[in-house]
Design a protein around this motif. Structure first.
Motif, PDB file in Angstrom:
ATOM      1  N   LEU A   1       0.860  -1.170   0.000  1.00  0.00           N
ATOM      2  CA  LEU A   1       0.000   0.000   0.000  1.00  0.00           C
ATOM      3  C   LEU A   1       0.902   1.227   0.000  1.00  0.00           C
ATOM      4  O   LEU A   1       1.686   1.417   0.925  1.00  0.00           O
ATOM      5  CB  LEU A   1      -0.892   0.032   1.241  1.00  0.00           C
ATOM      6  CG  LEU A   1      -1.906  -1.090   1.437  1.00  0.00           C
ATOM      7  CD1 LEU A   1      -2.814  -0.766   2.611  1.00  0.00           C
ATOM      8  CD2 LEU A   1      -2.736  -1.298   0.196  1.00  0.00           C
ATOM      9  N   ARG A   2       0.791   2.041  -1.024  1.00  0.00           N
ATOM     10  CA  ARG A   2       1.625   3.230  -1.113  1.00  0.00           C
ATOM     11  C   ARG A   2       0.866   4.446  -0.614  1.00  0.00           C
ATOM     12  O   ARG A   2      -0.352   4.380  -0.439  1.00  0.00           O
ATOM     13  CB  ARG A   2       2.102   3.424  -2.547  1.00  0.00           C
ATOM     14  CG  ARG A   2       3.033   2.300  -2.990  1.00  0.00           C
ATOM     15  CD  ARG A   2       3.676   2.607  -4.290  1.00  0.00           C
ATOM     16  NE  ARG A   2       4.561   1.543  -4.719  1.00  0.00           N
ATOM     17  CZ  ARG A   2       5.865   1.496  -4.446  1.00  0.00           C
ATOM     18  NH1 ARG A   2       6.431   2.440  -3.721  1.00  0.00           N
ATOM     19  NH2 ARG A   2       6.611   0.507  -4.902  1.00  0.00           N
ATOM     20  N   SER A   3       1.608   5.531  -0.430  1.00  0.00           N
ATOM     21  CA  SER A   3       1.014   6.753   0.112  1.00  0.00           C
ATOM     22  C   SER A   3      -0.275   7.098  -0.621  1.00  0.00           C
ATOM     23  O   SER A   3      -0.313   7.116  -1.843  1.00  0.00           O
ATOM     24  CB  SER A   3       2.023   7.887  -0.026  1.00  0.00           C
ATOM     25  OG  SER A   3       1.443   9.092   0.382  1.00  0.00           O
ATOM     26  N   GLY A   4      -1.346   7.374   0.124  1.00  0.00           N
ATOM     27  CA  GLY A   4      -2.618   7.738  -0.485  1.00  0.00           C
ATOM     28  C   GLY A   4      -3.566   6.565  -0.666  1.00  0.00           C
ATOM     29  O   GLY A   4      -4.758   6.758  -0.842  1.00  0.00           O
TER      30      GLY A   4
ATOM     31  N   ASN B   1       3.029   1.656   3.490  1.00  0.00           N
ATOM     32  CA  ASN B   1       3.996   2.755   3.493  1.00  0.00           C
ATOM     33  C   ASN B   1       3.461   3.965   4.250  1.00  0.00           C
ATOM     34  O   ASN B   1       2.252   4.084   4.435  1.00  0.00           O
ATOM     35  CB  ASN B   1       4.329   3.141   2.058  1.00  0.00           C
ATOM     36  CG  ASN B   1       5.417   2.279   1.469  1.00  0.00           C
ATOM     37  OD1 ASN B   1       5.971   1.411   2.146  1.00  0.00           O
ATOM     38  ND2 ASN B   1       5.733   2.506   0.216  1.00  0.00           N
ATOM     39  N   PRO B   2       4.353   4.885   4.646  1.00  0.00           N
ATOM     40  CA  PRO B   2       3.883   6.108   5.301  1.00  0.00           C
ATOM     41  C   PRO B   2       2.889   6.830   4.400  1.00  0.00           C
ATOM     42  O   PRO B   2       3.117   6.940   3.210  1.00  0.00           O
ATOM     43  CB  PRO B   2       5.150   6.945   5.471  1.00  0.00           C
ATOM     44  CG  PRO B   2       6.283   6.019   5.300  1.00  0.00           C
ATOM     45  CD  PRO B   2       5.811   4.862   4.497  1.00  0.00           C
ATOM     46  N   GLY B   3       1.785   7.292   4.977  1.00  0.00           N
ATOM     47  CA  GLY B   3       0.785   7.995   4.178  1.00  0.00           C
ATOM     48  C   GLY B   3      -0.331   7.087   3.694  1.00  0.00           C
ATOM     49  O   GLY B   3      -1.350   7.564   3.228  1.00  0.00           O
TER      50      GLY B   3
ATOM     51  N   ARG C   1       5.949  -4.604   6.573  1.00  0.00           N
ATOM     52  CA  ARG C   1       6.206  -3.476   7.466  1.00  0.00           C
ATOM     53  C   ARG C   1       4.993  -2.554   7.513  1.00  0.00           C
ATOM     54  O   ARG C   1       4.497  -2.155   6.469  1.00  0.00           O
ATOM     55  CB  ARG C   1       7.427  -2.704   6.979  1.00  0.00           C
ATOM     56  CG  ARG C   1       8.712  -3.451   7.231  1.00  0.00           C
ATOM     57  CD  ARG C   1       9.860  -2.734   6.594  1.00  0.00           C
ATOM     58  NE  ARG C   1       9.794  -2.891   5.137  1.00  0.00           N
ATOM     59  CZ  ARG C   1      10.865  -2.875   4.348  1.00  0.00           C
ATOM     60  NH1 ARG C   1      12.048  -2.698   4.860  1.00  0.00           N
ATOM     61  NH2 ARG C   1      10.740  -3.028   3.052  1.00  0.00           N
TER      62      ARG C   1
ATOM     63  N   ARG D   1       4.016   0.991   8.278  1.00  0.00           N
ATOM     64  CA  ARG D   1       4.591   2.302   8.546  1.00  0.00           C
ATOM     65  C   ARG D   1       3.579   3.417   8.332  1.00  0.00           C
ATOM     66  O   ARG D   1       3.903   4.580   8.395  1.00  0.00           O
ATOM     67  CB  ARG D   1       5.804   2.536   7.644  1.00  0.00           C
ATOM     68  CG  ARG D   1       6.986   1.687   8.059  1.00  0.00           C
ATOM     69  CD  ARG D   1       8.186   1.987   7.209  1.00  0.00           C
ATOM     70  NE  ARG D   1       8.047   1.400   5.872  1.00  0.00           N
ATOM     71  CZ  ARG D   1       9.062   1.070   5.104  1.00  0.00           C
ATOM     72  NH1 ARG D   1      10.276   1.283   5.531  1.00  0.00           N
ATOM     73  NH2 ARG D   1       8.872   0.549   3.925  1.00  0.00           N
TER      74      ARG D   1
ATOM     75  N   LEU E   1       2.673   5.224  11.892  1.00  0.00           N
ATOM     76  CA  LEU E   1       2.539   6.636  12.235  1.00  0.00           C
ATOM     77  C   LEU E   1       1.494   6.773  13.335  1.00  0.00           C
ATOM     78  O   LEU E   1       1.643   7.547  14.262  1.00  0.00           O
ATOM     79  CB  LEU E   1       2.064   7.433  11.012  1.00  0.00           C
ATOM     80  CG  LEU E   1       3.054   7.671   9.905  1.00  0.00           C
ATOM     81  CD1 LEU E   1       2.359   8.314   8.721  1.00  0.00           C
ATOM     82  CD2 LEU E   1       4.169   8.571  10.412  1.00  0.00           C
TER      83      LEU E   1
ATOM     84  N   ARG F   1       7.400  10.937  -0.039  1.00  0.00           N
ATOM     85  CA  ARG F   1       5.982  10.621   0.139  1.00  0.00           C
ATOM     86  C   ARG F   1       5.218  10.778  -1.170  1.00  0.00           C
ATOM     87  O   ARG F   1       4.438   9.923  -1.571  1.00  0.00           O
ATOM     88  CB  ARG F   1       5.398  11.542   1.214  1.00  0.00           C
ATOM     89  CG  ARG F   1       3.977  11.228   1.624  1.00  0.00           C
ATOM     90  CD  ARG F   1       3.887   9.948   2.403  1.00  0.00           C
ATOM     91  NE  ARG F   1       4.700   9.919   3.587  1.00  0.00           N
ATOM     92  CZ  ARG F   1       4.296  10.301   4.788  1.00  0.00           C
ATOM     93  NH1 ARG F   1       3.086  10.740   4.968  1.00  0.00           N
ATOM     94  NH2 ARG F   1       5.094  10.212   5.830  1.00  0.00           N
TER      95      ARG F   1
ATOM     96  N   ASP G   1       6.067   8.131  -3.675  1.00  0.00           N
ATOM     97  CA  ASP G   1       5.409   6.871  -3.319  1.00  0.00           C
ATOM     98  C   ASP G   1       3.993   6.844  -3.896  1.00  0.00           C
ATOM     99  O   ASP G   1       3.554   5.846  -4.462  1.00  0.00           O
ATOM    100  CB  ASP G   1       5.382   6.746  -1.800  1.00  0.00           C
ATOM    101  CG  ASP G   1       5.044   5.343  -1.337  1.00  0.00           C
ATOM    102  OD1 ASP G   1       5.517   4.396  -1.991  1.00  0.00           O
ATOM    103  OD2 ASP G   1       4.320   5.201  -0.353  1.00  0.00           O
ATOM    104  N   ARG G   2       3.299   7.957  -3.750  1.00  0.00           N
ATOM    105  CA  ARG G   2       1.926   8.061  -4.264  1.00  0.00           C
ATOM    106  C   ARG G   2       1.917   7.896  -5.787  1.00  0.00           C
ATOM    107  O   ARG G   2       1.088   7.169  -6.335  1.00  0.00           O
ATOM    108  CB  ARG G   2       1.353   9.419  -3.876  1.00  0.00           C
ATOM    109  CG  ARG G   2       0.007   9.749  -4.440  1.00  0.00           C
ATOM    110  CD  ARG G   2      -1.056   9.726  -3.356  1.00  0.00           C
ATOM    111  NE  ARG G   2      -2.389   9.937  -3.900  1.00  0.00           N
ATOM    112  CZ  ARG G   2      -3.168   8.958  -4.321  1.00  0.00           C
ATOM    113  NH1 ARG G   2      -2.742   7.709  -4.280  1.00  0.00           N
ATOM    114  NH2 ARG G   2      -4.364   9.199  -4.789  1.00  0.00           N
TER     115      ARG G   2
ATOM    116  N   GLY H   1       2.444   4.341  -6.837  1.00  0.00           N
ATOM    117  CA  GLY H   1       1.199   3.587  -6.688  1.00  0.00           C
ATOM    118  C   GLY H   1       0.290   3.793  -7.888  1.00  0.00           C
ATOM    119  O   GLY H   1      -0.277   2.843  -8.422  1.00  0.00           O
TER     120      GLY H   1
ATOM    121  N   ILE I   1      11.674   2.483   1.272  1.00  0.00           N
ATOM    122  CA  ILE I   1      10.250   2.813   1.201  1.00  0.00           C
ATOM    123  C   ILE I   1       9.732   2.646  -0.219  1.00  0.00           C
ATOM    124  O   ILE I   1       8.678   2.061  -0.437  1.00  0.00           O
ATOM    125  CB  ILE I   1      10.019   4.266   1.680  1.00  0.00           C
ATOM    126  CG1 ILE I   1      10.199   4.324   3.193  1.00  0.00           C
ATOM    127  CG2 ILE I   1       8.622   4.747   1.288  1.00  0.00           C
ATOM    128  CD1 ILE I   1       9.907   5.652   3.808  1.00  0.00           C
TER     129      ILE I   1
END
Lengths: 220, 271
Positions: free
Chosen positions: A117-120, A136-138, A152, A154, A177, B153, B156-157, B160, B196
């Motif tokens: 799972l990526r940010s958003g 992931n973070p976010g 992980r 995060r 987080l 960040r 990363d988005r 995705g 990440i």
């Protein structure tokens, strides 16, 4: 160095026979080497897997990887550092599991998702959710039941989003987080956890507590 | 006609991390290797790829006129002064954003693929329509980011979103790396970022003041064959794209020479 042969052993189904008995018989027939074990529908905790590995060692074999229908077994094996693979009929396995353990409650609805799972991103589930990959973070993962992350964690995780206080969050590496269980919110821990130690978060006296993971707890 | 054309989107999510600079330098570096390359500015709202290449005053037609069929593609392409292998297809005016559809973008790229071996698309910042249009026309992507949490960040988005569109392969370029700051743990290390984003690293680009100078002059660093740190990094990235096996620079080893030795001595706790 001598090249060791790779062999695989399948344990019997739980209803058929005891795994220790069958494993000993099967091991006697094998030469020393690297072994892949298919645990079928057995739910093992870390101690069981340790026992399994030492049985193999006694007969000169080395445990290489674990395959299973049961996610909890996979989590335990991964926590001990073995290669793992969730069997193809995992859905059946999970369905049976939930039926047995939560009679009368929203059964057979574990959402299984593979990939990071990526940010958003936001993965939502009505029942339990099992993620094979990182959060992931976010990114956010939320479930009406337990949140299990084979990777992980995060980002943000919310277990028991409909108010289930017994829901847990479990991850191979818990570095969130923010954690939410039912309507309690906690910031993630500042310090990094020990590598290779799966951890879980649960609700105790209105606070979120993190401790080493014990897949058995998920049955309660 | 070029059968094995590679269409590569250069994107980042966050603005100002170096998409356009990378596109310009990569374009020049590839052209220098003798590959017919075109750079396409997909940032219709805020175009400046032409500035970086120093081609602003040569633009007559843009992608807009090509789509409206009021000129031929060859008329709109601006050939680079010193590197004839490189051409630029300029973005139209910002109004284009309102009517441009993914189909239009695909049409343009399809035309370019007939002529060139590399089509580099400079993606706009953000993940809105401009980004979606650009993604629809591409097969591969390079995601560029800097070692800052906000840029990572956003990258990363974007990764995705690229994954859901089936873009493959996606490679990573880490820009503005400062070995000193990484050594003193004031900056995210390379591993922290790749940990990440989980992408293959195509290259690192060291922080370099010369980049600003070259931007203002409209002469990409790779053009003059300068030996500045960033120029070397950009050329290496181009060569890796072409399949050459060039080891990545190690930020820890970039700090050599007397001053670095003295600094390291002062950091070790002998005294």
């Amino acid at each position: 160095m001598k090249h060791l042969e790779r062999k695989s052993i399948a344990l019997p189904l739980k209803k058929d026979d005891d795994w220790r008995k069958v494993l000993k018989i099967k091991l006697n027939a094998l030469k020393p080497g690297l072994i892949e074990i298919d645990c079928r529908d057995w739910q093992f905790n870390c101690r069981d897997i340790y026992k399994l590995a030492s049985l193999l060692n006694e007969s000169g074999c080395k445990l290489l990887s674990i395959q299973s229908d049961i996610p909890e077994t996979i989590v335990s094996a991964a926590a001990l550092g073995y290669q793992t693979q969730l069997a193809k009929n995992y859905n059946e396995g999970i369905a049976q599991q939930v039926d047995r353990n939560l009679p009368g409650k929203s059964s057979a609805n574990t959402l299984f998702h593979k990939g990071t799972l990526r940010s958003g991103d936001h993965l939502k589930a009505e029942g339990d959710v099992l993620l094979l990959g990182d959060v992931n973070p976010g990114a956010k993962i939320s479930a009406g039941g337990n949140v299990m992350v084979w990777g992980r964690l995060r980002g943000v995780a919310h277990a028991g989003k409909e108010g289930n206080n017994n829901a847990r969050i479990i991850a191979l590496q818990l570095r969130p987080l923010q954690l939410r269980i039912a309507d309690v919110i906690a910031r993630g821990p500042e310090e990094k956890p020990e590598p290779g130690l799966a951890e879980e978060a649960k609700l105790q006296e209105g606070r979120i507590l993190i401790e080493p993971a014990n897949p058995q707890n998920l049955q309660k | 006609m070029a059968p094995n054309t590679r269409t590569i989107l250069i994107c980042s999510g966050k603005g100002g991390v170096g998409k356009t600079t990378l596109t310009a330098n990569l374009g020049i570096a590839l052209a220098k290797q003798g590959v017919r390359t075109v750079v396409l500015d997909a940032d219709f709202g805020l175009r400046n790829l032409d500035l970086l290449l120093g081609l602003e005053n040569r633009i007559v037609y843009t992608a807009q006129e090509v789509l409206e069929e009021s000129c031929r593609l060859e008329q709109a392409l601006v050939k680079h002064k010193q590197e004839p292998n490189l051409a630029l297809l300029p973005a139209g005016n910002p109004r284009m954003l309102e009517w441009l559809k993914p189909d239009d973008m695909q049409r343009i790229v399809e035309m370019l693929r007939e002529i060139f071996e590399y089509v580099l698309i400079d993606c706009p910042a953000g993940v809105e329509d401009g980004f979606k249009n650009a993604v629809s026309a591409t097969k591969e992507a390079i995601v560029i980011t800097t070692p800052e949490v906000s840029a990572v960040r956003d990258a990363d988005r974007v990764i995705g979103l690229l994954n859901t569109q089936g873009i493959k392969p996606i490679q990573l370029v880490l820009n503005r790396v400062r070995p000193k700051m990484i050594a003193s743990q004031e900056m995210l290390a390379v591993d922290d970022v790749t940990d990440i984003l989980a992408l293959p690293l195509l290259g690192l680009v060291l922080e370099d003041e010369q980049v600003i100078v070259s931007t203002n002059r409209g002469e990409p660093l790779t053009l003059s064959g300068s030996n500045s740190p960033a120029a070397r990094c950009y050329s290496n990235i181009a060569r890796r794209l072409q399949g050459e096996n060039i080891p990545l620079i190690d930020p820890a080893k970039e700090e050599q020479g007397l001053r670095a030795k003295v600094r390291r001595l002062m950091q070790t706790k002998i005294f």
